[in-house]
Scaffold this active site. Structure first.
Site, PDB file in Angstrom:
ATOM      1  N   GLN A   1      -7.787   6.138  -6.997  1.00  0.00           N
ATOM      2  CA  GLN A   1      -8.647   6.644  -8.058  1.00  0.00           C
ATOM      3  C   GLN A   1      -9.032   8.094  -7.772  1.00  0.00           C
ATOM      4  OE1 GLN A   1     -11.794   4.029  -9.227  1.00  0.00           O
ATOM      5  NE2 GLN A   1     -12.495   5.425 -10.792  1.00  0.00           N
ATOM      6  N   PHE A   2      -8.208   9.018  -8.265  1.00  0.00           N
ATOM      7  CA  PHE A   2      -8.453  10.442  -8.029  1.00  0.00           C
ATOM      8  C   PHE A   2      -9.762  10.908  -8.649  1.00  0.00           C
ATOM      9  CE2 PHE A   2      -6.532  10.611 -12.182  1.00  0.00           C
ATOM     10  CZ  PHE A   2      -7.124  11.705 -12.796  1.00  0.00           C
ATOM     11  N   THR A   3     -10.274  10.177  -9.627  1.00  0.00           N
ATOM     12  CA  THR A   3     -11.502  10.601 -10.310  1.00  0.00           C
ATOM     13  C   THR A   3     -12.729  10.563  -9.402  1.00  0.00           C
ATOM     14  OG1 THR A   3     -11.891   8.388 -11.195  1.00  0.00           O
ATOM     15  CG2 THR A   3     -10.625   9.916 -12.570  1.00  0.00           C
TER      16      THR A   3
END
Length: 150
Positions: free
Chosen positions: A78-80
């Site tokens: 989850q790069f967010t």
């Protein structure tokens, strides 16, 4: 590296309406990688996840780790988690690692956890996924390798 741990009763990840990973009791890990992360961050986070005591003992105290209760792991990239919301209303993701770097360290984290003896299910790095989490507690913990104890 940032990891959100959610203590789970049952969770799964779907891609194109197909279940790709599923666990019952255990941890759901939402994993973000930044540019300067290295294997040192991976090893630190894997150790923290493996030893995190979030399960109740016979006295109702959170004294038991995942290995003590025979739990599994559902790990989701989850790069967010590196979204920056300081300016404006649209997050900037410039602090998230490039896909090649992030994918390598995400895979390394999952392998470190497997080496500790955990069963690790995953989604697919970079894919659009639906993650269903039945959070137990609710219990949600943040690990940030840049805030590690000295």
């Amino acid at each position: 590296m940032r990891i959100i741990i959610q203590k789970s009763l049952a969770s799964r990840v779907l891609i194109d309406d197909e279940v790709r990973g599923e666990i019952t009791k255990g941890f759901v890990l939402l994993v973000g990688v930044t540019h300067e992360d290295t294997m040192e961050d991976v090893v630190y986070c894997a150790r923290k996840v493996g030893n995190m005591r979030l399960f109740d003992d016979e006295d109702g105290k959170t004294n038991l780790a995942l290995k003590d209760v025979g739990g599994d792991i559902l790990s989701i990239s989850q790069f967010t988690l590196y979204g920056n919301t300081r300016k404006g209303n649209r997050p900037s993701f410039i602090n998230a690692a490039a896909p090649d770097h992030a994918s390598n360290l995400y895979d390394a984290l999952n392998n470190e956890l497997r080496d500790q003896g955990f069963h690790v299910e995953t989604g697919e790095f970079g894919a659009y996924m639906q993650v269903e989490i039945t959070n137990d507690g609710p219990m949600t913990i943040l690990i940030d390798s840049k805030q590690k104890d000295l």
